[in-house]
Motif scaffolding. Structure first.
Motif, PDB file in Angstrom:
ATOM      1  N   THR A 100      95.008  21.523  36.116  1.00  0.00           N
ATOM      2  CA  THR A 100      93.463  21.380  36.609  1.00  0.00           C
ATOM      3  C   THR A 100      93.353  22.323  37.306  1.00  0.00           C
ATOM      4  OG1 THR A 100      93.958  19.140  36.764  1.00  0.00           O
ATOM      5  CG2 THR A 100      91.986  19.634  37.568  1.00  0.00           C
ATOM      6  N   ARG A 101      93.752  23.293  38.056  1.00  0.00           N
ATOM      7  CA  ARG A 101      93.731  24.151  38.636  1.00  0.00           C
ATOM      8  C   ARG A 101      93.153  25.615  37.957  1.00  0.00           C
ATOM      9  NH1 ARG A 101      97.814  22.430  43.319  1.00  0.00           N
ATOM     10  NH2 ARG A 101      99.204  23.949  42.292  1.00  0.00           N
ATOM     11  N   SER A 157      90.107  18.083  28.924  1.00  0.00           N
ATOM     12  CA  SER A 157      90.478  17.211  30.481  1.00  0.00           C
ATOM     13  C   SER A 157      89.918  15.900  30.580  1.00  0.00           C
ATOM     14  CB  SER A 157      89.843  18.311  31.586  1.00  0.00           C
ATOM     15  OG  SER A 157      88.588  19.402  31.801  1.00  0.00           O
ATOM     16  N   ASN A 158      88.206  16.317  30.205  1.00  0.00           N
ATOM     17  CA  ASN A 158      87.503  15.143  30.380  1.00  0.00           C
ATOM     18  C   ASN A 158      87.705  13.867  29.237  1.00  0.00           C
ATOM     19  OD1 ASN A 158      86.674  16.214  33.213  1.00  0.00           O
ATOM     20  ND2 ASN A 158      85.102  17.391  31.864  1.00  0.00           N
ATOM     21  N   GLN A 214      89.799  25.402  36.204  1.00  0.00           N
ATOM     22  CA  GLN A 214      88.812  25.733  37.709  1.00  0.00           C
ATOM     23  C   GLN A 214      89.504  26.799  37.509  1.00  0.00           C
ATOM     24  OE1 GLN A 214      86.836  24.142  38.812  1.00  0.00           O
ATOM     25  NE2 GLN A 214      85.822  25.764  40.341  1.00  0.00           N
ATOM     26  N   TYR A 257      96.577  21.807  25.735  1.00  0.00           N
ATOM     27  CA  TYR A 257      95.787  22.765  27.103  1.00  0.00           C
ATOM     28  C   TYR A 257      97.076  24.098  26.769  1.00  0.00           C
ATOM     29  CZ  TYR A 257      94.476  18.021  29.224  1.00  0.00           C
ATOM     30  OH  TYR A 257      93.553  17.065  29.756  1.00  0.00           O
ATOM     31  N   GLN A 312      98.005  18.295  38.189  1.00  0.00           N
ATOM     32  CA  GLN A 312      96.525  18.999  39.168  1.00  0.00           C
ATOM     33  C   GLN A 312      97.217  20.948  38.901  1.00  0.00           C
ATOM     34  OE1 GLN A 312      98.712  18.457  42.919  1.00  0.00           O
ATOM     35  NE2 GLN A 312      97.255  19.604  43.766  1.00  0.00           N
TER      36      GLN A 312
END
Length: 225
Positions: free
Chosen positions: A86-87, A73-74, A90, A4, A83
Motif C-alpha cells: 500500500t505504501r 488494490s481496490n 501511494q 502486484y 501494508q
C-alpha cells in the motif's frame, strides 16, 4: 501478489526511464534558455519535439500503470495488498504526480525559451537588415560623392587648361605687339609716310565734300528756275 509485483516493477521501470528522458529534455530547455546561438548546436526543434512526445508517452504509460495498480488494490475479488505494498502504491502515485508537475513546468520553460529565441532571432535579423541597408546607403552616398568629386576635378582641369590657353594667347599677342613696335621703330620713314597718307586722305575727303556741295547748289539753282 505476482500481479502486484509485476505492476510494481513496471512502475519502477517507467519511472526510471521517465526520469532519464525528462533530464535530457530539461537539459535541452536550459540550453535554449542560455543562448539562442546554442539552439542549432543542441539540435533541431524537431528533435526537441520528438523527445517531448517520448516524455509524454512515458508519462501516460506511468499513469496507466498507477491506475491499474490502484484499481487492483481496490478490487474486492483480489487479495488486499499488504501494508508495504500500500505504501509502495501511494509512493508510485506521488512520484507520478511530481513527474507530471515537473514535466508541465519544463514544457512551459521550453516554450518560453523558444519564443525568446525566436524573438532574439527576429531582432537580430532586423538589426542585420538595418545594418545592410545602412551600409548600402552609405556606399551609394560614397559613390555619389566620388562622382561629384570626379566632375569637380574635371571642371577644375578644364578651367586650368583655359587659363593656361589665355596665358599663351596673351604672351603671343604681347610678342606680336613687341615685334610690330620693333619693326616700326627700325623704319624711321614709316611714321612720316603714315602721317602723310592720313593727311592726304583727309584732304581728299574735304575736296570731295566741297565738290559734292557745289554740285548740289548748282542742281538746286537749276531746279528753282
Amino acid at each position: 501478489m505476482a500481479t502486484y509485483d509485476s505492476l510494481h516493477r513496471q512502475c519502477r521501470t517507467l519511472e526510471s526511464l521517465f526520469d532519464t528522458k525528462l533530464t535530457s529534455y530539461s537539459r535541452l530547455a536550459s540550453t535554449i534558455a542560455r543562448s539562442s546561438e546554442d539552439v542549432e548546436a543542441a539540435g533541431s526543434r524537431e528533435r526537441w519535439r520528438d523527445i517531448e512526445i517520448e516524455v509524454e508517452d512515458l508519462l501516460e504509460k506511468l499513469e496507466e500503470s498507477n491506475n491499474t495498480l490502484l484499481a487492483l488494490s481496490n478490487n474486492p475479488e483480489t487479495p488486499p495488498p499488504s501494508q508495504s505494498m500500500t505504501r509502495a502504491i501511494q509512493r508510485h502515485r506521488e512520484v507520478y504526480q511530481d513527474y507530471a508537475r515537473e514535466f508541465r513546468r519544463t514544457k512551459a520553460n521550453v516554450k518560453n525559451a523558444l519564443e525568446q529565441a525566436d524573438l532574439l532571432s527576429g531582432v537580430r535579423n532586423d538589426i542585420d537588415a538595418y545594418k545592410s541597408s545602412t551600409a548600402d546607403a552609405l556606399l551609394a552616398e560614397r559613390a555619389r560623392i566620388d562622382s561629384s568629386h570626379g566632375m569637380t576635378d574635371e571642371v577644375l582641369g578644364q578651367a586650368y587648361e583655359t587659363r593656361a590657353e589665355f596665358a599663351r594667347q596673351r604672351a603671343s599677342l604681347s610678342s606680336i605687339n613687341a615685334r610690330i613696335a620693333n619693326t616700326i621703330s627700325t623704319i624711321p620713314g614709316v611714321n612720316n609716310l603714315l602721317s602723310m597718307i592720313k593727311s592726304r586722305r583727309r584732304r581728299d575727303s574735304i575736296i570731295l565734300g566741297l565738290v559734292v556741295a557745289v554740285c548740289l547748289i548748282l542742281l538746286l539753282s537749276y531746279m528753282t528756275r
